[in-house]
Enzyme design. Structure first.
Site, PDB file in Angstrom:
ATOM      1  N   ASN A 244       0.703  -1.181  -0.086  1.00 41.78           N
ATOM      2  CA  ASN A 244       0.294   0.060   0.046  1.00 41.78           C
ATOM      3  C   ASN A 244       0.838   1.272  -0.088  1.00 41.78           C
ATOM      4  O   ASN A 244       0.301   2.372  -0.440  1.00 41.78           O
ATOM      5  CB  ASN A 244      -1.022   0.112   1.053  1.00 41.78           C
ATOM      6  CG  ASN A 244      -0.234  -0.393   2.567  1.00 41.78           C
ATOM      7  OD1 ASN A 244       0.298  -1.268   2.625  1.00 41.78           O
ATOM      8  ND2 ASN A 244      -0.185   0.700   3.574  1.00 41.78           N
TER       9      ASN A 244
ATOM     10  N   CYS B 259       2.999   9.689  13.443  1.00 45.95           N
ATOM     11  CA  CYS B 259       3.120  10.869  14.348  1.00 45.95           C
ATOM     12  C   CYS B 259       2.795  10.535  15.679  1.00 45.95           C
ATOM     13  O   CYS B 259       1.415   9.976  15.825  1.00 45.95           O
ATOM     14  CB  CYS B 259       2.524  12.157  14.077  1.00 45.95           C
ATOM     15  SG  CYS B 259       2.845  13.646  15.335  1.00 45.95           S
TER      16      CYS B 259
END
Length: 389
Positions: free
Chosen positions: A163, A336
């Site tokens: 992906n 993050c």
């Protein structure tokens, strides 16, 4: 653009969409096909009265359409609620029903890797994680080493296409090798279906995942191909729907949407058009930023998805580039956590350094990407990298 290929209204006023690998807009033709089954045709397809007739017929048609997309038979298609659920059914179902050794590879989707970890933790399953080379590909030698001394029945899971990088795994060759050792083979083809031809017979797999929202259907529907004769432990127990593997009253509207999307994808893969746009984007960025653009993934065009470009631009951070380029919507390879960005595990598994991983951008194209979009993207990215908005 023709009426048949009209753009989804959600694309009209926003930034250029280059995140088709994350999810695709719903094709208006798909939405129209599903609408009657959210309104008038509301019956439970398992009922015996007239309200069930049209939903039951539509469910069968959708199953056949999904089967046609991947060269399967309708009775081999099990509808699920997501690709992650289909992967869970395949791996958990096969391991609990048939074997104690699970072989996966390092750049699989998290739904595969986390299922493997859960089986190891909860059921004592022996798990082998195969390495990949610097292109992100599994070698036959790596798989053979995992199978050579195995006394247990083994389940092998190899994705068709990554992906993030678009790397196309040599599934046919790996499946043939696994079968020579008596293993069962699953393939997560979520990213490949609709972008490149996918045929379960040619691949030689026993289980294969295909996902609706990667082929312009809504989120919330996917399917698992289960080759006839393969035994699986159910993922949901209950009333016997979906061959007894996934109980619960079927969502006919979503199945119809998925079936329609599968039919449209089978009619027009459009790989050549997407390859040309992807390569134009790459070449123009490379020319505008000479010596700074690094391709992440196999260099030969035929070893990557035609719509996917993963690059790192020297001296940048991917998330900062995209923040400075609001004219486009794309993804990075980083995650993050509490304000700290970490590089993609996929790129790390390929042996790429932290700086390159943190600089990664994933630009994925789709049905409504145009040359004008490519021009906008190039301008926005070059301006962002050069320090301006």
């Amino acid at each position: 653009m023709t009426q048949a290929m009209r753009r989804p209204p959600g694309l009209d006023d926003g930034p250029v969409y280059l995140d088709y690998n994350a999810t695709t807009p719903v094709d208006p033709r798909v939405a129209e096909a599903a609408m009657p089954f959210w309104t008038g045709q509301f019956g439970n397809p398992s009922s015996a009265h007239p309200y069930a007739w049209e939903p039951r017929k539509a469910l069968g048609t959708a199953r056949a359409q999904v089967a046609d997309l991947i060269g399967a038979r309708p009775e081999e298609i099990v509808f699920t609620g997501s690709g992650s659920e289909a992967n869970l059914l395949a791996l958990r179902g096969a391991v609990l029903a048939a074997g104690a050794h699970l072989v996966v590879q390092a750049t699989e989707h998290p739904s595969v890797l986390e299922t493997a970890r859960a089986l190891e933790r909860l059921h004592g399953t022996r798990v082998t994680v195969l390495p990949v080379d610097h292109h992100g590909l599994v070698t036959q030698e790596a798989l053979a080493a995992a199978l050579r001394t195995d006394a247990d029945r083994t389940v092998v899971s190899i994705m068709a296409a990554n992906n993030e990088t678009g790397a196309l795994q040599p599934v046919t060759e790996l499946a043939e090798l696994a079968h020579r050792h008596g293993a069962l083979v699953h393939c997560d083809a979520a990213q490949a279906c609709g972008k490149v031809p996918v045929d379960v017979g040619r691949l030689g797999v026993d289980l294969l995942t295909v996902v609706g929202h990667k082929v312009y259907a809504p989120r919330g529907v996917a399917a698992l191909f289960v080759r006839d004769g393969v035994a699986l432990e159910p993922v949901v127990y209950g009333g016997g729907q979906e061959r007894g593997l996934r109980a619960g009253t079927e969502n006919v509207a979503l199945a119809v949407a998925f079936g329609t999307a599968a039919r449209l994808a089978a009619e027009d893969v459009a790989a050549d058009r997407l390859t040309a746009l992807r390569d134009e984007l790459h070449h123009r960025l490379d020319a505008a930023l000479p010596g700074r653009v690094r391709l992440n993934g196999p260099a030969p065009a035929g070893r990557r998805l035609p719509n996917t470009l993963n690059i790192s631009i020297d001296g940048t951070r991917g998330h900062e580039v995209l923040e400075a380029a609001p004219a486009i919507a794309a993804s990075t390879g980083s995650a993050c956590h509490s304000g700290v960005h970490t590089g993609s595990p996929v790129l790390a598994a390929m042996g790429l350094g932290a700086e390159r991983a943190l600089a990664a951008l994933r630009l994925s194209l789709g049905r409504w990407t145009t040359r004008a979009d490519i021009e906008t993207a190039v301008g926005a990215l070059v301006t962002a990298v050069s320090g301006g908005r």
